[in-house]
Design an enzyme around this catalytic site. Structure first.
Site, PDB file in Angstrom:
ATOM      1  N   GLU A   1       0.670  10.127  19.703  1.00 17.83           N
ATOM      2  CA  GLU A   1       1.736   9.479  20.483  1.00 17.83           C
ATOM      3  C   GLU A   1       1.688   9.928  21.944  1.00 17.83           C
ATOM      4  OE1 GLU A   1       5.381   8.657  17.364  1.00 17.83           O
ATOM      5  OE2 GLU A   1       4.985  10.743  17.944  1.00 17.83           O
TER       6      GLU A   1
ATOM      7  N   ASP B   1      26.437  -4.974  39.229  1.00 14.55           N
ATOM      8  CA  ASP B   1      26.852  -6.121  40.040  1.00 14.55           C
ATOM      9  C   ASP B   1      26.197  -6.044  41.407  1.00 14.55           C
ATOM     10  OD1 ASP B   1      28.695  -4.611  41.910  1.00 14.55           O
ATOM     11  OD2 ASP B   1      29.623  -4.121  39.990  1.00 14.55           O
TER      12      ASP B   1
END
Ligand code: DGJ
Length: 734
Positions: A616, A536
């Site tokens: 990877e 928030d």
């Protein structure tokens, strides 16, 4: 000056670059809301009000003959209580005489340059001079002496109007507030839909949209935190409003505790929105002369659709809510050990992960939960913030030095607001937790909530964490909070003031955060509450970023980040690549796709990179290099949600565009590759129509207009969740 006040007429017009907001203090002292919408020049909008003789809607005392004048039908800026407005209200109270009444009438105003501040509360700030003007409207109840000062901050360039309310007992007897909303917004006309953001732990902020109807719809949290379940941000949109067109307005609370946003369509079809702290378990006693400040609400309006409204909030939160020096700085690409080790680690294991990460270009190592006290699982140790050297096998400084030697900065996880019942802290101060006399409090994750409403608890935590940050070279803090409140009772308050406990907790937390972030401005703080349980604007005032969700499954993260982006900037979303099969869902998504999704926020890794194949690892190197180029777009660029990720079935797409329009990055993830597929076609947004751009997909050069209108067609995407990133660079004509 963006505020025009006319003391003769009582009209006040607030102007931003594209919007206007008008209110009117009439001859009776009632303050009407007249308008919030696209700029309308200097228009006096009093004539647009609808005044009807509406049955069963009473007239204020002394106005018996004016049947078209009722507080029940007029649009107002802030409501009183019990004097004839039956819609959802801003106040509930008990006055010195026991009455529940407040008849608020205009008692004066002030206009001044700059932004008001709210003592003890996070609130928007102006930054540079001239970016905000303040209007104060004073309302008063003549009998009890209750005063309400309505505060308006007009951020002209940002198209944002902030509001807050200060409620003061100007009388001679105590007044108990049972509800004290921050703001009321009455929209006189139109049918509106409500968009709110709901969810659960590991699936936060999913947008839900539906029509407002002739009853009260409430978005609320009663959890003592803004919560995973609901977010203190809503949008009202016209039914036809889309990403790129139509009217919408947002209301975002700058508050991290329990809240309530209520909407009601009235009998006369006006729409009322009332926002503020939750009144469910709230009361606050105001002795004569005392004030209560209701937290701020950020209103913004756009008639260019939801995408534009979101961008207004992104920019505003970045420029006027987030104070950290980190908001514009390159945020280090980090590795966090949580998903790789949880609490099962020692320094050697940690350094093994760190070494590999450093070798691939990661810039910071973050040690998560489990480094202190007796914390070997989530049942113990919170509150005992001594480094567990026996577990680590070294001191914290030695570990930090080893991480530094790898060329990385060091970050640390903390959860200051909690205590485990098995700790010396709890044994010494059982009255420091939220718990009522004679009742064993409920636990959550086996922990109790410290009563941050007590100044001595705030001081204690301040000293502990000040020392931690002062004595060790910690560049980043992940501030976690892993349960919601129950047993809200403070041993420091008398029985009749227990309704203040949850609110005082938040004020104490804000005080603590203000002191620590103020003392250590160079430390990058990341907020967290089991992921995004306290995502928030109140938290963003202290923390420039928040861990978006504990769900790191890339396919879910697309939805979570999408929903979050309606109100909050991507620069505020912590977003990491984790291992597959994913720890939360068991799903396997290609590494490349996980990286594309994490690159839509503040990027990092949360896995043991040693477990990756050589190929990877090489890919990770490339991802880090690419993200370094992309991060400026995520920090300061424009976000376009090209598809509706909440509903997408086949593919999802989003675009970041540099603030100067020079480049863009488009990401596409295929969710459900088809046999004999329909085309994946996307139309870009926000490019300069006449400028030329080269796209990395086809190598072609196109005008911005061509890319935005004719768009790009992607090659067929096959397999599980393949992703494509397309770089768009402005180029000169040959
Ligand atoms: C919840 C957080 O969201 C996780 O990332 C991790 O830090 C754990 N808490 C640790 O307890």
């Amino acid at each position: 000056m963006s505020i025009h006040a006319n003391p003769q007429t009582g009209l006040f017009t607030l102007e931003t670059a594209h919007t206007a907001y008008q209110l009117w203090a009439d001859g009776q002292g009632v303050v009407h809301h007249l308008y919030y919408g696209p700029a309308v020049g200097a228009a006096d909008l009093r004539g647009t009000e609808y005044c009807s003789d509406c049955g069963f809607s009473p007239q204020p005392a002394g106005m018996d003959t004016q049947r078209t004048y009722s507080l029940d039908t007029l649009c107002q800026e802030y409501t009183g209580s019990g004097v004839g407005d039956y819609r959802i209200g801003c106040l509930r109270l008990a006055g010195p005489d026991g009455s529940r009444l407040a008849d608020l009438r205009f008692a004066g105003f002030e206009v001044c340059p700059g932004k008001y501040s709210l003592p003890g509360l996070p609130a928007a700030f102006a930054g540079e001079e001239g970016q905000c003007d303040t209007l104060r409207i004073r309302l008063r109840d003549a009998v009890s002496g209750l005063e309400v000062t309505l505060l308006y901050g007009v951020f002209a360039e940002a198209d944002v109007i902030t509001r807050a309310a200060v409620i003061t007992n100007g009388g001679s007897g105590a007044i108990r507030l049972d509800k004290a909303a921050s703001a009321c917004l009455d929209i006189p006309f139109g049918a509106w839909e409500l968009i709110h953001f709901h969810g659960r732990h590991c699936m936060e902020r999913l947008p839900e949209r539906g029509p407002l109807f002739g009853a009260v719809q409430t978005i609320r949290s009663a959890r003592g935190a803004s919560s995973h379940q609901h977010n203190p941000f809503v949008i009202l949109a016209q039914p036809h409003a889309t990403e790129t067109a139509g009217e919408c307005l947002g209301a975002m609370l700058v508050w991290s505790g329990s809240f309530k946003i209520e909407c009601e369509v009235s009998q006369m079809r006006s729409t009322r929105l009332v926002a503020g702290i939750s009144d469910d378990d709230f009361s606050w006693t105001l002795e004569p002369g005392a004030s209560f400040t209701a937290p701020e609400v950020l209103f913004s309006y756009s008639n260019e659709g939801l995408g534009q409204l979101s961008r207004q909030y992104h920019r505003f939160v970045q420029r006027h809510i987030i104070r950290s020096v980190w908001r514009d700085r390159h945020r280090p690409i980090l590795i966090n050990n949580w998903e790789a080790t949880e609490m099962d680690f020692d320094a050697e294991k940690i350094l093994g992960i760190a070494r590999q990460a450093a070798e691939l270009g990661v810039e910071m190592f973050v040690l998560d939960d489990g480094w202190f006290g007796s914390r070997s699982d989530d049942r113990s140790g919170l509150g005992d913030w001594e480094v567990n050297e026996a577990k680590l096998g070294c001191t914290l400084d030695e570990l930090i030095a080893d991480v530094h030697a790898l060329g990385m900065r060091f970050g640390l996880w903390v959860e200051p607001e909690m205590v485990s019942p098995d700790t010396p802290l709890y044994a010494a101060h059982p009255d420091w937790v939220l718990a009522a006399p004679g009742r064993a409090p409920a636990t959550g994750r086996s922990q109790l909530v410290l009563d941050l409403g007590r100044p001595e608890v705030v001081d204690y935590l301040y000293h502990i964490f000040h020392r931690l940050l002062a004595e060790h070279d910690i560049a980043y803090v992940k501030w976690d909070m892993n349960r919601n409140m129950t047993d809200v009772y403070s041993h420091a308050l008398p029985p009749e003031r227990q309704g203040e406990a949850a609110c005082r907790y938040m004020l104490g937390l804000y005080e603590l955060l203000g002191r620590l972030t103020g003392d250590f401005p160079e430390v990058l703080f990341e907020g967290c509450s089991g992921g995004g349980g306290r995502f928030d604007a109140g938290m963003l005032y202290y923390f420039p970023q928040i861990w978006c969700s504990d769900d790191t499954d890339a396919v879910h993260r697309i939805k979570i980040q999408y929903g979050t982006s309606f109100g909050y900037p991507p620069a505020a979303m912590g977003s990491h690549v984790s291992a597959c099969p994913n720890g939360q869902t068991g799903r396997t998504v290609p590494l490349a796709t996980r990286a594309v999704v994490a690159m839509a926020g503040m990027f990092g890794y949360e896995l043991d990179l040693r477990a990756l194949s050589a190929e990877e690892k090489e890919a990770v190197r490339g991802q880090i290099a690419l993200y370094k180029q992309l991060q400026p777009l995520v920090l300061d660029g424009r976000l376009d949600r090209l598809t509706d990720a909440a509903a997408d079935r086949c593919f999802t797409a989003w675009q970041f565009t540099a603030a100067d329009g020079s480049r863009a990055a488009v990401s596409v993830v295929a969710l459900d590759p088809q046999a004999n597929p329909w085309p994946i076609h996307i139309r870009l947004r926000g490019l300069e129509a006449g400028a030329l751009y080269r796209d990395s997909l086809t190598g072609g050069v196109w005008t911005g207009a061509a890319l935005c209108h004719a768009g790009l067609t992607l090659p067929i995407l096959r397999g599980d969740y393949p992703a494509v990133q397309i770089m768009i660079e402005r180029t000169e004509p040959l």
